[in-house]
Structures are given as structure tokens and as C-alpha cells.
Design a protein around this motif. Structure first.
Motif, PDB file in Angstrom:
ATOM      1  N   GLN A   1       0.845  -1.185   0.000  1.00  0.00           N
ATOM      2  CA  GLN A   1       0.000   0.000   0.000  1.00  0.00           C
ATOM      3  C   GLN A   1       0.883   1.239   0.000  1.00  0.00           C
ATOM      4  N   VAL A   2       0.432   2.253  -0.696  1.00  0.00           N
ATOM      5  CA  VAL A   2       1.204   3.486  -0.777  1.00  0.00           C
ATOM      6  C   VAL A   2       0.818   4.416   0.352  1.00  0.00           C
ATOM      7  N   GLN A   3       1.807   5.089   0.912  1.00  0.00           N
ATOM      8  CA  GLN A   3       1.569   6.098   1.937  1.00  0.00           C
ATOM      9  C   GLN A   3       1.664   7.475   1.294  1.00  0.00           C
ATOM     10  N   LEU A   4       0.763   8.368   1.690  1.00  0.00           N
ATOM     11  CA  LEU A   4       0.643   9.668   1.046  1.00  0.00           C
ATOM     12  C   LEU A   4       0.640  10.786   2.078  1.00  0.00           C
ATOM     13  N   ALA A   5       1.335  11.876   1.768  1.00  0.00           N
ATOM     14  CA  ALA A   5       1.396  13.016   2.668  1.00  0.00           C
ATOM     15  C   ALA A   5       1.236  14.297   1.871  1.00  0.00           C
ATOM     16  N   GLU A   6       0.191  15.062   2.183  1.00  0.00           N
ATOM     17  CA  GLU A   6      -0.126  16.288   1.452  1.00  0.00           C
ATOM     18  C   GLU A   6       0.444  17.514   2.158  1.00  0.00           C
ATOM     19  N   SER A   7       0.635  18.567   1.369  1.00  0.00           N
ATOM     20  CA  SER A   7       1.026  19.865   1.896  1.00  0.00           C
ATOM     21  C   SER A   7       0.604  20.929   0.900  1.00  0.00           C
ATOM     22  N   GLY A   8       0.676  22.185   1.330  1.00  0.00           N
ATOM     23  CA  GLY A   8       0.432  23.281   0.409  1.00  0.00           C
ATOM     24  C   GLY A   8      -0.895  23.991   0.552  1.00  0.00           C
ATOM     25  N   GLY A   9      -1.759  23.494   1.433  1.00  0.00           N
ATOM     26  CA  GLY A   9      -3.033  24.169   1.620  1.00  0.00           C
ATOM     27  C   GLY A   9      -2.848  25.513   2.307  1.00  0.00           C
ATOM     28  N   GLY A  10      -3.936  26.268   2.395  1.00  0.00           N
ATOM     29  CA  GLY A  10      -3.876  27.557   3.045  1.00  0.00           C
ATOM     30  C   GLY A  10      -5.141  28.340   2.815  1.00  0.00           C
ATOM     31  N   SER A  11      -5.088  29.621   3.152  1.00  0.00           N
ATOM     32  CA  SER A  11      -6.222  30.515   2.987  1.00  0.00           C
ATOM     33  C   SER A  11      -5.905  31.554   1.937  1.00  0.00           C
ATOM     34  N   VAL A  12      -6.800  31.707   0.979  1.00  0.00           N
ATOM     35  CA  VAL A  12      -6.617  32.692  -0.085  1.00  0.00           C
ATOM     36  C   VAL A  12      -7.939  33.383  -0.360  1.00  0.00           C
ATOM     37  N   GLN A  13      -7.864  34.501  -1.047  1.00  0.00           N
ATOM     38  CA  GLN A  13      -9.079  35.177  -1.488  1.00  0.00           C
ATOM     39  C   GLN A  13      -9.525  34.608  -2.830  1.00  0.00           C
ATOM     40  N   ALA A  14     -10.784  34.789  -3.121  1.00  0.00           N
ATOM     41  CA  ALA A  14     -11.318  34.334  -4.400  1.00  0.00           C
ATOM     42  C   ALA A  14     -10.482  34.903  -5.540  1.00  0.00           C
ATOM     43  N   GLY A  15     -10.214  34.053  -6.510  1.00  0.00           N
ATOM     44  CA  GLY A  15      -9.364  34.447  -7.626  1.00  0.00           C
ATOM     45  C   GLY A  15      -7.898  34.115  -7.431  1.00  0.00           C
ATOM     46  N   GLY A  16      -7.538  33.737  -6.215  1.00  0.00           N
ATOM     47  CA  GLY A  16      -6.151  33.406  -5.918  1.00  0.00           C
ATOM     48  C   GLY A  16      -5.769  32.003  -6.340  1.00  0.00           C
ATOM     49  N   SER A  17      -4.525  31.641  -6.046  1.00  0.00           N
ATOM     50  CA  SER A  17      -3.975  30.348  -6.458  1.00  0.00           C
ATOM     51  C   SER A  17      -3.282  29.658  -5.295  1.00  0.00           C
ATOM     52  N   LEU A  20      -0.928  22.436  -4.339  1.00  0.00           N
ATOM     53  CA  LEU A  20      -0.854  21.340  -3.378  1.00  0.00           C
ATOM     54  C   LEU A  20       0.192  20.332  -3.840  1.00  0.00           C
ATOM     55  N   SER A  21       0.864  19.722  -2.883  1.00  0.00           N
ATOM     56  CA  SER A  21       1.833  18.673  -3.171  1.00  0.00           C
ATOM     57  C   SER A  21       1.493  17.434  -2.376  1.00  0.00           C
ATOM     58  N   CYS A  22       1.885  16.294  -2.905  1.00  0.00           N
ATOM     59  CA  CYS A  22       1.646  15.028  -2.231  1.00  0.00           C
ATOM     60  C   CYS A  22       2.842  14.121  -2.494  1.00  0.00           C
ATOM     61  N   VAL A  23       3.524  13.733  -1.427  1.00  0.00           N
ATOM     62  CA  VAL A  23       4.656  12.832  -1.545  1.00  0.00           C
ATOM     63  C   VAL A  23       4.200  11.415  -1.261  1.00  0.00           C
ATOM     64  N   ALA A  24       4.538  10.513  -2.163  1.00  0.00           N
ATOM     65  CA  ALA A  24       4.123   9.114  -2.028  1.00  0.00           C
ATOM     66  C   ALA A  24       5.319   8.248  -1.664  1.00  0.00           C
ATOM     67  N   SER A  25       5.062   7.258  -0.822  1.00  0.00           N
ATOM     68  CA  SER A  25       6.098   6.302  -0.452  1.00  0.00           C
ATOM     69  C   SER A  25       5.449   4.943  -0.237  1.00  0.00           C
ATOM     70  N   GLY A  26       6.266   3.900  -0.227  1.00  0.00           N
ATOM     71  CA  GLY A  26       5.732   2.569   0.017  1.00  0.00           C
ATOM     72  C   GLY A  26       5.609   1.778  -1.258  1.00  0.00           C
ATOM     73  N   SER A  27       4.393   1.403  -1.620  1.00  0.00           N
ATOM     74  CA  SER A  27       4.163   0.535  -2.755  1.00  0.00           C
ATOM     75  C   SER A  27       4.543   1.220  -4.063  1.00  0.00           C
ATOM     76  N   THR A  28       4.416   0.498  -5.159  1.00  0.00           N
ATOM     77  CA  THR A  28       4.850   1.001  -6.451  1.00  0.00           C
ATOM     78  C   THR A  28       3.968   2.157  -6.879  1.00  0.00           C
ATOM     79  N   TYR A  29       4.485   3.339  -6.710  1.00  0.00           N
ATOM     80  CA  TYR A  29       3.748   4.570  -6.990  1.00  0.00           C
ATOM     81  C   TYR A  29       3.188   4.599  -8.403  1.00  0.00           C
ATOM     82  N   SER A  30       3.969   4.150  -9.371  1.00  0.00           N
ATOM     83  CA  SER A  30       3.581   4.327 -10.761  1.00  0.00           C
ATOM     84  C   SER A  30       2.506   3.341 -11.203  1.00  0.00           C
ATOM     85  N   SER A  31       2.101   2.427 -10.340  1.00  0.00           N
ATOM     86  CA  SER A  31       1.126   1.428 -10.740  1.00  0.00           C
ATOM     87  C   SER A  31      -0.311   1.878 -10.572  1.00  0.00           C
TER      88      SER A  31
END
Length: 125
Positions: A1-17, A20-31
Motif C-alpha cells: 500500500q502506498v503512503q501519502l502526505a499532502e502539503s500546500g493548503g492555506g487561505s486565499v481570497q477568491a481568484g487566488g492560487s 498542493l503537493s503530495c509525496v508518495a512512499s511505500g508501494s509502487t507509486y507508478s502502478s
């Protein structure tokens, strides 16, 4: 099983950007199909975007033209570039691995193999 960890969220105003990032580890990510789903308080999960091992992408209609999913296989990292954010995009965003991108990006995501704890995105008007 793949383990996943997200980052990059936050608070923005409408129209903003945000990106998000997600680092995967463990099982074969590309499958797997890798992607994102979101869940707002009091609402069901909804699929957002997915990318398969051939690099083919799939998006929910409500993010087409605003969000872009990409991956860096060398870094085992998945990204979600979110532009022109709207208040209705406010939710917890989860990175996920699934058997099929059609399942991951469905209105009610299905066939999920694993997912991360999420990163909060808040968009104010």
C-alpha cells in the motif's frame, strides 16, 4: 500500500492560487492512478482530478480550466495547481491512489486504495 502526505493548503481570497503537493512512499507509486478528492464540512467526498501511469489526466467538470494535476515520478510527488479559486472550493483536499482514474474522479470517489490525511484549502470571497 502506498503512503501519502499532502502539503500546500492555506487561505486565499477568491481568484487566488495555491499549489498542493503530495509525496508518495511505500508501494509502487507508478502502478496506480494518483489524484485528489475533496470533502467540505457536512458534504460528501467528491473527486477532483487524477493522472494515470501514462500521464493521462482526468478532471471533474467543476475544476476544468482552473486546476492542473501533474506528477514528478523522480520525486514520487503529485501536484495540484489550483487557479482562480472560488469560495465553493473550500474543503479538505486529500491525495489518493486508486485503481482507475474514472473511479477516483467520480462524483463519489470509489476504488480508493489509500489516501492521505489531507490539507485544508479555504477560499474567502
Amino acid at each position: 500500500q502506498v503512503q501519502l502526505a499532502e502539503s500546500g493548503g492555506g487561505s486565499v481570497q477568491a481568484g487566488g492560487s495555491l499549489r498542493l503537493s503530495c509525496v508518495a512512499s511505500g508501494s509502487t507509486y507508478s502502478s496506480y492512478c494518483m489524484g485528489w478528492f475533496r470533502q467540505a464540512p457536512g458534504k460528501e467526498r467528491e473527486g477532483v482530478a487524477g493522472i494515470d501511469d501514462r500521464g493521462i489526466t482526468r478532471y471533474a467538470d467543476f475544476v476544468k480550466g482552473r486546476f492542473t494535476i501533474s506528477q514528478d515520478n523522480a520525486k514520487n510527488t503529485l501536484y495540484l495547481q489550483m487557479n482562480n479559486l472560488k469560495p465553493e472550493d473550500t474543503a479538505m483536499y486529500h491525495c489518493a491512489a486508486a485503481v482507475l482514474c474514472s473511479g477516483l474522479t467520480a462524483t463519489s470517489p470509489r476504488g480508493l486504495d489509500s489516501w492521505g490525511q489531507g490539507t485544508q484549502v479555504t477560499v474567502s470571497s
